[in-house]
Scaffold this active site. Structure first.
Site, PDB file in Angstrom:
ATOM      1  N   ASP A   9     -82.324  11.705 -35.554  1.00 15.50           N
ATOM      2  CA  ASP A   9     -83.253  11.473 -34.364  1.00 15.50           C
ATOM      3  C   ASP A   9     -85.140  12.196 -35.150  1.00 15.50           C
ATOM      4  O   ASP A   9     -84.831  12.705 -36.475  1.00 15.50           O
ATOM      5  CB  ASP A   9     -82.333  13.096 -33.514  1.00 15.50           C
ATOM      6  CG  ASP A   9     -83.692  13.089 -32.336  1.00 15.50           C
ATOM      7  OD1 ASP A   9     -84.522  12.118 -31.492  1.00 15.50           O
ATOM      8  OD2 ASP A   9     -84.461  14.527 -32.707  1.00 15.50           O
ATOM      9  N   ASP A  11     -88.049  14.074 -33.494  1.00 14.28           N
ATOM     10  CA  ASP A  11     -88.369  15.326 -33.167  1.00 14.28           C
ATOM     11  C   ASP A  11     -87.437  16.649 -33.373  1.00 14.28           C
ATOM     12  O   ASP A  11     -86.471  16.157 -32.820  1.00 14.28           O
ATOM     13  CB  ASP A  11     -89.826  15.165 -32.050  1.00 14.28           C
ATOM     14  CG  ASP A  11     -90.438  13.993 -31.705  1.00 14.28           C
ATOM     15  OD1 ASP A  11     -91.367  14.402 -32.678  1.00 14.28           O
ATOM     16  OD2 ASP A  11     -90.525  13.479 -30.710  1.00 14.28           O
TER      17      ASP A  11
HETATM   18  C1  BG6 Z   1     -88.519  12.795 -28.116  1.00 16.16           C
HETATM   19  C2  BG6 Z   1     -89.086  14.326 -27.461  1.00 16.16           C
HETATM   20  O1  BG6 Z   1     -87.930  12.543 -29.172  1.00 16.16           O
HETATM   21  O2  BG6 Z   1     -89.110  11.949 -27.739  1.00 16.16           O
HETATM   22  C3  BG6 Z   1     -89.185  14.163 -26.028  1.00 16.16           C
HETATM   23  O3  BG6 Z   1     -87.630  14.830 -28.355  1.00 16.16           O
HETATM   24  C4  BG6 Z   1     -90.106  13.352 -25.588  1.00 16.16           C
HETATM   25  O4  BG6 Z   1     -89.419  15.624 -26.330  1.00 16.16           O
HETATM   26  C5  BG6 Z   1     -89.659  11.897 -25.983  1.00 16.16           C
HETATM   27  O5  BG6 Z   1     -90.054  13.778 -24.316  1.00 16.16           O
HETATM   28  C6  BG6 Z   1     -90.646  11.347 -25.910  1.00 16.16           C
HETATM   29  O6  BG6 Z   1     -91.274  11.060 -26.502  1.00 16.16           O
HETATM   30  P1  BG6 Z   1     -93.002  10.346 -26.975  1.00 16.16           P
HETATM   31  O7  BG6 Z   1     -93.362  10.525 -27.965  1.00 16.16           O
HETATM   32  O8  BG6 Z   1     -93.018   8.566 -26.802  1.00 16.16           O
HETATM   33  O9  BG6 Z   1     -94.353  11.126 -25.676  1.00 16.16           O
HETATM   34 MG    MG Z   2     -85.017  15.537 -31.282  1.00 18.10          MG
END
Ligand code: BG6
Ligand code: MG
Length: 212
Positions: A9, A11
């Site tokens: 993963d 984030d």
């Molecule tokens: C995930 C995060 O990796 O990505 C979430 O943990 C986030 O919090 C999701 O909403 C979508 O991210 P993005 O960058 O497409 O808005």
């Molecule tokens: Mg994550």
């Protein structure tokens, strides 16, 4: 070796973007007059952008049309991407980089399995633009974690069977997605407390022990 590939993963595992997500959602919530705090932000971990918006709107008194919701999500993303520009290779910890290099040196394939549509942008910011063998992210899925799609696709991109992959996750929804994909899951951070993962990591470098 127990696995042929590791799917990370992004984030909360490779780097921390939580605070930027928080600031961007907070700016939107303030504009709407909706209450928003860090506890609500923690619920957004691993959740897609539109599903995150629905959680943010739980504390909004009015109603938004589908079109307004898309515009709100777009506005949050513009704020978020602006904030992400502050990220530099210094936001990649030595521990994460050293561990990734050591895993690769063991012959493991390294992939990304993230819900984020900003995955490639973030990887570029932290100096990992060309690092991973394959990337499966929010741009190639239609169903968000805990659906297994993002990890199933990552394994396909890596040309590996699910049972040969280990997923590393910091969100309960991500651990559930990995297990539903038929993969083992290593939980780190927040995901440890869900008690569902195959392994619980105290720190990122514990991965070196797990894959032996
Ligand atoms: C995930 C995060 O990796 O990505 C979430 O943990 C986030 O919090 C999701 O909403 C979508 O991210 P993005 O960058 O497409 O808005
Ligand atoms: Mg994550």
């Amino acid at each position: 070796m127990k696995y042929k590939g590791i799917i990370f993963d992004l984030d909360g595992v490779i780097c921390s973007t939580d605070h930027y997500h928080y600031l961007a959602w907070k700016a939107l919530a303030d504009k709407l007059g909706a209450y928003f705090d860090e506890t609500i932000n923690n619920r957004l971990r691993g959740v897609s952008r539109m599903a995150s918006l629905d959680i943010v709107l739980e504390r909004y008194d009015g109603t938004l049309t589908e079109e307004e919701k898309l515009a709100a999500a777009e506005e949050k993303n513009a704020t978020y991407r602006e904030l992400l520009k502050q990220m530099t290779p210094a936001d990649l910890s030595d521990e994460v980089k050293t561990t990734l290099d050591a895993l690769r040196a063991k012959g493991l394939l390294l992939g990304i399995g993230s819900s984020s549509k900003n995955t490639r942008f973030i990887l570029g910011r932290i100096g990992l633009g060309d690092y991973f063998d394959k990337i499966s992210d929010g741009t190639n899925i239609t169903r968000s974690k805990p659906d297994p799609e993002v990890f199933v696709k990552a394994a396909q991109f890596l040309e590996l069977a699910p049972e040969d992959c280990l997923v590393v996750e910091d969100a309960k929804a991500g651990v559930e997605a990995a297990l539903a994909a038929g993969m083992d899951a290593a939980a780190i951070g927040d995901a440890v407390s869900c008690g569902l993962a195959t392994y619980n990591l105290g720190r990122f470098s514990d991965l070196l022990r797990v894959v032996e």
